[in-house]
Write a protein that holds these residues in place. Structure first.
Motif, PDB file in Angstrom:
ATOM      1  N   THR A 197       0.821  -1.211   0.000  1.00 27.33           N
ATOM      2  CA  THR A 197       0.000   0.000   0.000  1.00 27.33           C
ATOM      3  C   THR A 197       0.854   1.260   0.000  1.00 27.33           C
ATOM      4  OG1 THR A 197      -1.758  -1.154   1.198  1.00 27.33           O
ATOM      5  CG2 THR A 197      -1.805   1.252   1.238  1.00 27.33           C
TER       6      THR A 197
ATOM      7  N   LYS B  33       2.281   1.844  -3.441  1.00 28.86           N
ATOM      8  CA  LYS B  33       1.240   2.280  -4.374  1.00 28.86           C
ATOM      9  C   LYS B  33       0.860   3.735  -4.157  1.00 28.86           C
ATOM     10  CE  LYS B  33      -3.275   0.894  -6.178  1.00 28.86           C
ATOM     11  NZ  LYS B  33      -4.414  -0.056  -6.040  1.00 28.86           N
ATOM     12  N   LYS B  34       0.773   4.154  -2.897  1.00 29.35           N
ATOM     13  CA  LYS B  34       0.393   5.535  -2.593  1.00 29.35           C
ATOM     14  C   LYS B  34       1.444   6.525  -3.078  1.00 29.35           C
ATOM     15  CE  LYS B  34      -2.648   4.858   1.403  1.00 29.35           C
ATOM     16  NZ  LYS B  34      -2.830   5.091   2.858  1.00 29.35           N
TER      17      LYS B  34
ATOM     18  N   ALA C 225       3.629   6.015  -5.495  1.00 31.72           N
ATOM     19  CA  ALA C 225       3.620   5.995  -6.957  1.00 31.72           C
ATOM     20  C   ALA C 225       2.452   6.802  -7.516  1.00 31.72           C
ATOM     21  CB  ALA C 225       3.548   4.550  -7.456  1.00 31.72           C
ATOM     22  N   GLU C 226       1.280   6.623  -6.952  1.00 30.67           N
ATOM     23  CA  GLU C 226       0.098   7.350  -7.427  1.00 30.67           C
ATOM     24  C   GLU C 226       0.279   8.852  -7.291  1.00 30.67           C
ATOM     25  OE1 GLU C 226      -3.152   5.700  -5.236  1.00 30.67           O
ATOM     26  OE2 GLU C 226      -3.482   4.064  -6.679  1.00 30.67           O
ATOM     27  N   ARG C 227       0.906   9.251  -6.201  1.00 29.25           N
ATOM     28  CA  ARG C 227       1.139  10.683  -5.972  1.00 29.25           C
ATOM     29  C   ARG C 227       2.024  11.272  -7.070  1.00 29.25           C
ATOM     30  NH1 ARG C 227       4.135  13.037  -0.554  1.00 29.25           N
ATOM     31  NH2 ARG C 227       4.369  15.206  -1.258  1.00 29.25           N
TER      32      ARG C 227
ATOM     33  N   ILE D 205       2.844   9.897 -10.073  1.00 32.27           N
ATOM     34  CA  ILE D 205       2.283   9.679 -11.411  1.00 32.27           C
ATOM     35  C   ILE D 205       1.135  10.640 -11.704  1.00 32.27           C
ATOM     36  CG2 ILE D 205       0.962   8.017 -12.800  1.00 32.27           C
ATOM     37  CD1 ILE D 205       2.724   5.815 -11.493  1.00 32.27           C
ATOM     38  N   ASN D 206       0.276  10.848 -10.735  1.00 31.05           N
ATOM     39  CA  ASN D 206      -0.856  11.759 -10.938  1.00 31.05           C
ATOM     40  C   ASN D 206      -0.400  13.196 -11.162  1.00 31.05           C
ATOM     41  OD1 ASN D 206      -2.671   9.655 -10.686  1.00 31.05           O
ATOM     42  ND2 ASN D 206      -3.076  10.022  -8.506  1.00 31.05           N
TER      43      ASN D 206
ATOM     44  N   LYS E 244       3.308  10.629 -19.261  1.00 24.02           N
ATOM     45  CA  LYS E 244       2.884   9.316 -18.767  1.00 24.02           C
ATOM     46  C   LYS E 244       4.052   8.620 -18.070  1.00 24.02           C
ATOM     47  CE  LYS E 244       0.569   5.059 -20.281  1.00 24.02           C
ATOM     48  NZ  LYS E 244       1.493   4.077 -19.656  1.00 24.02           N
TER      49      LYS E 244
ATOM     50  N   ASP F 233       4.735   5.114 -15.829  1.00 23.46           N
ATOM     51  CA  ASP F 233       4.160   3.841 -15.403  1.00 23.46           C
ATOM     52  C   ASP F 233       4.733   3.420 -14.055  1.00 23.46           C
ATOM     53  OD1 ASP F 233       2.612   3.445 -17.762  1.00 23.46           O
ATOM     54  OD2 ASP F 233       4.431   2.827 -18.810  1.00 23.46           O
ATOM     55  N   TYR F 234       3.914   2.813 -13.247  1.00 19.30           N
ATOM     56  CA  TYR F 234       4.373   2.277 -11.963  1.00 19.30           C
ATOM     57  C   TYR F 234       4.881   0.859 -12.200  1.00 19.30           C
ATOM     58  CZ  TYR F 234       4.174   0.696  -7.071  1.00 19.30           C
ATOM     59  OH  TYR F 234       4.469   0.193  -5.827  1.00 19.30           O
TER      60      TYR F 234
END
Length: 284
Positions: free
Chosen positions: A198, A201-202, A204-206, A208-209, A218, A220-221
């Motif tokens: 988790t 993922k958090k 990476a999302e931060r 990437i977004n 773009k 990618d994670y």
């Protein structure tokens, strides 16, 4: 400069048309485990039967050989100065890969003379029989780092959950967005030293977004590598953690990264010729 550029273009016509896959590993700051990532990624690739060359492209503080516990007799400095050939400086290891040691204390590839640059191009061509070349760059956003990122088939950005590392990773991605013309560059993010899936993922999302929203880029994670005491033990013993304990959480994480690179988002390498052309086009 025009004559130099023309010379480089002419040499590209004779570059080997291999399908070598070239992966550059970079980070926005030091201390996030980039060299360890590059080294163990290379070894994991070797374990699936790939012919791998790990190139230490940190021309300031080269240390891939330190992680591997190897003392190289020759390095990129000897090659650039035409004192040795690629075949003379490339080293076999006990880990199923070959390495090209970095040139500690050397300034910039961009500062090479025409003769040194042309010699470097010719010698890099000697690596065209490799399946994969993994390039460990220096930390930060120097012209050398950007050159290797722009020239590669894929670039892996390494960060950790630390706020400063995340900020610097985004800073590196921002510069890539403004300086790298190839919009098809396979830009991937790896979060190192995570305590949970988790957490990775958090983070990476931060990143990437934000990159997508503000840079229209773009990213990618690719995945994560667990925080694992085996990594520090391996560093002290100067032995890669994927070898010291292949079943450790960190080693299994790296194997998963290779699996994703090969099976989930496979990109056929463009080859040495394309890499060389891109590497030197910006400074030509």
């Amino acid at each position: 400069m025009a004559d130099q550029a023309e010379t480089l273009r002419e040499m590209m016509k004779h570059a080997p048309d291999s399908k070598t896959r070239i992966i550059t590993v970079a980070s926005g700051k030091g201390g996030v485990g980039k060299t360890n990532m590059s080294t163990n990624l290379a070894i994991a690739y070797g374990k699936i039967g790939k012919k791998v060359v790990l190139m230490d492209a940190d021309l300031g503080l080269a240390n891939v050989n330190v992680v591997l516990g190897i003392i190289p007799k020759y390095n990129l400095y000897h090659l650039i100065r035409k004192q040795k050939t690629m075949q003379e400086i490339i080293m076999d290891t006990n880990y199923g890969i070959q390495i090209v040691a970095g040139a500690s204390g050397f300034a910039k590839i961009a500062n090479l003379t025409d003769e040194e640059r042309n010699n470097f191009i010719q010698e890099i061509s000697a690596l065209s029989d490799a399946d994969v070349i993994i390039i460990d760059t220096s930390a930060g956003v120097s012209s050398n780092v950007m050159g290797f990122i722009a020239a590669a088939d894929e670039a892996i950005i390494v960060t950790t959950p630390e706020p400063t590392a995340i900020t610097d990773a985004y800073g590196l991605i921002k510069i890539i967005a403004t300086e790298v013309e190839d919009t098809n560059l396979g830009l991937k993010l790896v979060v190192n030293r995570v305590k949970s899936v988790t957490e990775g993922k958090k983070v990476a999302e931060r990143v990437i977004n934000i990159a997508g929203q503000f840079l229209n880029l773009k990213v990618d994670y690719l995945g994560y590598v667990y925080e694992d005491p085996i990594v520090q033990q391996a560093v002290l013993k100067q032995k890669p953690f994927t070898v010291l304990d292949p079943k450790s959480k960190a080693a299994l994480s790296v194997q998963q990264l290779v699996s994703r690179l090969e099976k989930v988002e496979f990109r056929e390498g463009k080859g040495i010729g394309s890499f060389i052309k891109k590497l030197f086009s910006a400074s030509a």
